[in-house]
Scaffold this motif. Structure first.
Motif, PDB file in Angstrom:
ATOM      1  N   ARG A 169       0.838  -1.204   0.000  1.00 44.10           N
ATOM      2  CA  ARG A 169       0.000   0.000   0.000  1.00 44.10           C
ATOM      3  C   ARG A 169       0.870   1.251   0.000  1.00 44.10           C
ATOM      4  NH1 ARG A 169      -3.323  -1.189   4.050  1.00 44.10           N
ATOM      5  NH2 ARG A 169      -5.119  -1.796   2.795  1.00 44.10           N
ATOM      6  N   THR A 223       0.878   4.029  -3.063  1.00 46.18           N
ATOM      7  CA  THR A 223       0.473   5.422  -2.838  1.00 46.18           C
ATOM      8  C   THR A 223       1.613   6.392  -3.123  1.00 46.18           C
ATOM      9  OG1 THR A 223       0.966   5.188  -0.469  1.00 46.18           O
ATOM     10  CG2 THR A 223      -1.313   4.828  -1.161  1.00 46.18           C
ATOM     11  N   ALA A 228      -4.892   5.749  -1.974  1.00 49.97           N
ATOM     12  CA  ALA A 228      -4.742   4.933  -0.766  1.00 49.97           C
ATOM     13  C   ALA A 228      -5.917   3.989  -0.586  1.00 49.97           C
ATOM     14  CB  ALA A 228      -4.584   5.841   0.454  1.00 49.97           C
ATOM     15  N   GLU A 229      -7.121   4.452  -0.990  1.00 48.97           N
ATOM     16  CA  GLU A 229      -8.311   3.610  -0.833  1.00 48.97           C
ATOM     17  C   GLU A 229      -8.399   2.560  -1.928  1.00 48.97           C
ATOM     18  OE1 GLU A 229      -9.520   7.299  -3.184  1.00 48.97           O
ATOM     19  OE2 GLU A 229      -8.221   6.800  -1.477  1.00 48.97           O
ATOM     20  N   ARG A 274      -8.004  -1.908  -0.520  1.00 50.99           N
ATOM     21  CA  ARG A 274      -8.903  -1.852   0.625  1.00 50.99           C
ATOM     22  C   ARG A 274      -8.786  -3.090   1.500  1.00 50.99           C
ATOM     23  NH1 ARG A 274     -14.813  -0.500  -1.515  1.00 50.99           N
ATOM     24  NH2 ARG A 274     -15.178  -0.879   0.716  1.00 50.99           N
ATOM     25  N   GLU A 301     -10.749  -5.519   3.760  1.00 48.51           N
ATOM     26  CA  GLU A 301     -12.096  -5.984   4.068  1.00 48.51           C
ATOM     27  C   GLU A 301     -11.994  -6.745   5.388  1.00 48.51           C
ATOM     28  OE1 GLU A 301     -14.546  -5.009   2.365  1.00 48.51           O
ATOM     29  OE2 GLU A 301     -13.610  -4.342   0.489  1.00 48.51           O
ATOM     30  N   TYR A 349      -8.720  -8.730   1.205  1.00 51.35           N
ATOM     31  CA  TYR A 349      -8.341  -7.444   0.620  1.00 51.35           C
ATOM     32  C   TYR A 349      -8.942  -7.330  -0.772  1.00 51.35           C
ATOM     33  CZ  TYR A 349      -4.982  -7.424   4.424  1.00 51.35           C
ATOM     34  OH  TYR A 349      -4.411  -7.469   5.663  1.00 51.35           O
ATOM     35  N   GLN A 374      -9.186  -2.085  -5.690  1.00 51.64           N
ATOM     36  CA  GLN A 374     -10.321  -1.396  -6.289  1.00 51.64           C
ATOM     37  C   GLN A 374      -9.861  -0.534  -7.458  1.00 51.64           C
ATOM     38  OE1 GLN A 374     -13.551  -1.894  -4.976  1.00 51.64           O
ATOM     39  NE2 GLN A 374     -14.139  -0.991  -6.935  1.00 51.64           N
TER      40      GLN A 374
END
Length: 229
Positions: A198, A202, A208-209, A212, A214, A219, A222
């Motif tokens: 991540r 980024t 960053a989103e 995701r 879960e 994960y 997206q």
């Protein structure tokens, strides 16, 4: 088969590992100290390294960090240390997998097969997820055209998430696919590597989103919405 470098100061362990590996056709070289192991790795360019953490001159994590300064060769830790913090520290430093002593021959071979397979280019097509592009043949990934600097394990994790972009990928599936079927309970592996992944995404401008968590499930990578939508 493959050329494997074993870095371990215990003669009995080296002998056992050699018997196990040569029994299925691998070629084995040995080093008894961290410094000798670094020299062997640089000069022989093995296909994978089996590394003990308790070496007489350098701590195995130090050896691992020095290796990661110049190579992404698969490194399988083989150590008597079984505390979670030791495993996380080794994974943090760039290890591809971790096996504790005493070990079974079957588990060692299975884990080795997994790390060797991850280091071999797959025949997947080029994968794209918004600004993220992955070329499986070259084992490279880019965000907005800027190359990501990924370890072998980070790359394999990202590729698996990208193959299922937009869908939840469970902890169990990721662990089994990236680390092998015997690792499905090792959730700390995922926490460490998803955090690293991540951060690297980024830093190159991937939202960053976009990766995701879960909670309690897995994960999801997206696909970012286009600007202005």
């Amino acid at each position: 088969m493959s050329n494997i470098l074993v870095i371990d100061d215990e003669p009995q362990i080296r002998r056992l590992v050699r018997l196990v590996l040569e029994g299925v056709g691998h070629k084995v070289r040995e080093a008894t100290t961290g410094q000798d192991g670094l020299v062997e790795a640089a000069s022989r360019q093995p296909d994978a390294i089996i590394l003990d953490l308790g070496l007489p001159d350098l701590d195995g994590v130090t050896v691992l960090r020095r290796l990661r300064e110049w190579t992404l060769l698969p490194v399988l830790i083989l150590s008597v240390r079984d505390a979670e913090e030791d495993k996380v520290q080794a994974l943090d430093a760039g290890a591809d997998d971790y096996v504790t002593k005493p070990f079974s021959s079957a588990e060692l071979l299975a884990r080795l097969r997994v790390v060797l397979r991850r280091a071999t280019p797959a025949n997947d097509p080029v994968l794209e997820c918004g600004p993220l592009r992955i070329d499986a043949a070259a084992r490279l990934a880019w965000v907005h055209g800027e190359e990501l600097s990924l370890s072998a394990t980070e790359y394999s994790l990202l590729r698996e998430l990208a193959r299922h972009a937009g869908k939840i990928v469970t902890h169990k599936h990721l662990l089994a696919t990236v680390w092998g079927p015997n690792a499905t309970s090792q959730s700390q592996y995922l926490r460490v590597y998803v955090s690293h992944l991540r951060k690297k995404l980024t830093e190159r401008g991937f939202p960053a989103e976009g990766l995701r968590t879960e909670t309690g499930i897995g994960y999801r990578l997206q696909v970012p919405m286009e600007e202005g939508r």
